[in-house]
Scaffold this motif. Structure first.
Motif, mmCIF file in Angstrom:
data_model
loop_
_atom_site.group_PDB
_atom_site.id
_atom_site.type_symbol
_atom_site.label_atom_id
_atom_site.label_comp_id
_atom_site.label_asym_id
_atom_site.label_seq_id
_atom_site.Cartn_x
_atom_site.Cartn_y
_atom_site.Cartn_z
ATOM 1 N N ASN A 121 2.999 20.727 -7.859
ATOM 2 C CA ASN A 121 3.588 19.622 -7.523
ATOM 3 C C ASN A 121 4.126 20.008 -6.149
ATOM 4 O O ASN A 121 4.912 21.024 -6.348
ATOM 5 N N ARG A 122 4.519 18.640 -5.092
ATOM 6 C CA ARG A 122 5.430 18.388 -4.482
ATOM 7 C C ARG A 122 5.494 16.956 -4.060
ATOM 8 O O ARG A 122 5.477 16.341 -4.558
ATOM 9 N N MET A 123 7.375 17.283 -3.577
ATOM 10 C CA MET A 123 7.364 16.324 -3.660
ATOM 11 C C MET A 123 6.538 15.390 -2.430
ATOM 12 O O MET A 123 6.052 15.623 -1.184
ATOM 13 N N ALA A 124 6.919 13.835 -2.616
ATOM 14 C CA ALA A 124 6.059 12.810 -2.081
ATOM 15 C C ALA A 124 6.578 13.415 -0.602
ATOM 16 O O ALA A 124 7.848 12.385 0.076
ATOM 17 N N THR A 125 5.812 13.327 0.511
ATOM 18 C CA THR A 125 5.986 12.819 1.995
ATOM 19 C C THR A 125 6.912 10.923 2.519
ATOM 20 O O THR A 125 6.128 10.124 1.856
ATOM 21 N N GLN A 126 6.992 10.992 3.233
ATOM 22 C CA GLN A 126 6.851 9.027 3.594
ATOM 23 C C GLN A 126 6.287 8.538 3.275
ATOM 24 O O GLN A 126 6.075 7.940 3.014
ATOM 25 N N SER A 127 5.509 8.639 4.530
ATOM 26 C CA SER A 127 3.517 7.976 4.706
ATOM 27 C C SER A 127 3.405 7.953 3.206
ATOM 28 O O SER A 127 2.484 7.192 2.933
ATOM 29 N N GLU A 128 3.535 9.231 1.968
ATOM 30 C CA GLU A 128 2.410 9.000 0.472
ATOM 31 C C GLU A 128 3.241 8.203 -0.166
ATOM 32 O O GLU A 128 2.802 7.891 -0.804
ATOM 33 N N LEU A 129 4.756 8.615 0.276
ATOM 34 C CA LEU A 129 5.291 7.410 -0.324
ATOM 35 C C LEU A 129 5.341 5.937 -0.112
ATOM 36 O O LEU A 129 4.747 5.415 -1.291
ATOM 37 N N MET A 130 4.291 5.857 0.893
ATOM 38 C CA MET A 130 4.343 4.423 1.748
ATOM 39 C C MET A 130 3.415 4.012 0.698
ATOM 40 O O MET A 130 3.024 2.769 0.488
#
Length: 381
Positions: A121-130
């Motif tokens: 698991n990893r933190m979502a990047t800005q584009s992935e969160l978008m």
């Protein structure tokens, strides 16, 4: 699940859809696994199994199930419905927690939005969160401003033609009236910048600012992508131009062999109807995820099929089966509105059912499926 099936899952090891957790484990850790799976395509958490696949088991089956449900309700936002099954394997009780693909993405625990990448698991990047917010319908990428673009990047002749059908003489309006009309119709933002949807529909050169907004066409002499390349084209311009050009290119590359039987000529190869080709391209252009900047729509033509590959998965609540029955969705409502007004599409959800129906009547099956972050439509030839 049977003990044999559970054993097979354990032997395969951890992967994008399966995670092992030896007990005891912190509730926050379990919540993170739930969030990552729910933000993706779902998955399964095996409690009482170590990373190396050895089974240590759980002590109290009843309390474990309640504990899992409490985590899903209180530590995951929004709460998610999971199932928990207890199964005995080699005299050890294993907790099988099944996390479905989330319908209310994005999910978070604390202040963390997590996604599943491989077996981690990893933190979502800005584009992935978008993209997660876009899938939830909370945010629409086609309504955001295009950086560095201005009203000068819009085709005034195309705007004149569009508004003329509604009784507006766009070019005769004052500058302020034109600006307000473009803002009211989502072609410009309130700050006067072209929106993604506005630029894609009325831009002079949309790919200057949105290089992902194009169609790549390739015709192969065979049935695999490594076959000899017969034709290749990059199709750019506004979405209406892309649709028309893509259909024309496909028709030019579709050969219709025939033979003489008696006094009549009979076709020997099946070709999809023009309206099926057109609907396939329209759906790809209108519903693709334009937030995925590194990928374009691809149309690959082989000897036995046409594949249309569109970047982006279906929205949270939509499945391929729902598409077949006419469930409509609006990943890009600004684009959908203009393509509907220009008679390229309607908002009644009839597009995909028409494709399936037309092909079924001709004795052919259409294959539609999600693969990674893409939606693929396969038409047989």
């Amino acid at each position: 699940m049977t003990p044999q099936e559970l054993q097979a899952f354990i032997q395969q090891g951890e992967n994008a859809a399966v995670e092992f957790k030896a007990m005891p484990v912190r509730p926050e850790t379990v919540a993170r696994e739930m969030v990552a799976f729910a933000n993706g395509s779902g998955g399964m958490l095996l409690l009482g199994v170590a990373d190396d696949g050895s089974c240590s088991g759980i002590e109290d089956a009843a309390s474990t199930e309640e504990w899992v449900m409490n985590i899903a309700r209180t530590l995951v936002t929004p709460a998610i419905a999971v199932t928990c099954e207890i199964l005995e394997l080699d005299d050890k009780r294993i907790g099988i927690v099944t996390i479905p693909k989330g319908k209310d993405k994005p999910y978070q625990t604390g202040d963390k939005y997590l996604i599943r990448v491989g077996s981690t698991n990893r933190m979502a990047t800005q584009s992935e969160l978008m993209r997660l917010f876009q899938m939830s319908g909370v945010f629409h990428y086609d309504s955001i401003p295009v950086s560095n673009a201005s009203i000068n990047d819009l085709n005034m002749a195309a705007l004149d033609s569009y508004f003329a059908s509604y009784g507006f003489e766009f070019s005769r309006e004052t500058e302020e009236a034109r600006r307000q009309l473009l803002i009211n119709t989502d072609i410009l933002t309130s700050a006067g910048e072209p929106t993604v949807g506005g630029l894609l529909m009325f831009g002079i050169n949309p790919t200057r600012y949105l290089p992902q907004a194009a169609i790549m066409f390739a015709h192969f002499n065979g049935t695999e992508i490594d076959a000899e390349l017969i034709d290749r084209k990059e199709i750019t311009g506004t979405l209406p131009n892309q649709v028309d050009a893509a259909v024309a290119v496909m028709k030019n590359n579709l050969l219709q062999p025939s033979t003489i039987e008696g006094t009549k000529r009979k076709d020997t190869t099946f070709l999809p109807p023009d309206k099926v080709l057109r609907e396939m391209v329209v759906n790809a252009c209108v519903h693709r995820n334009y937030a995925i900047t590194g990928s374009r729509i691809r149309i690959f033509m082989y000897d036995d099929r046409i594949e249309c590959i569109s970047p982006g998965r279906l929205p949270n609540t939509v499945t391929v089966e729902k598409l077949r029955s006419g469930v409509s969705y609006a990943s890009n409502p600004v684009l959908l509105k203009f393509m509907d007004n220009l008679r390229y599409i309607d908002r009644l959800g009839r597009g995909f059912p028409m494709i399936f129906r037309e092909m079924r009547q001709l004795g052919k099956a259409v294959d539609v499926y999600e693969f990674g972050e893409e939606l693929r439509v396969v038409l047989p030839l």
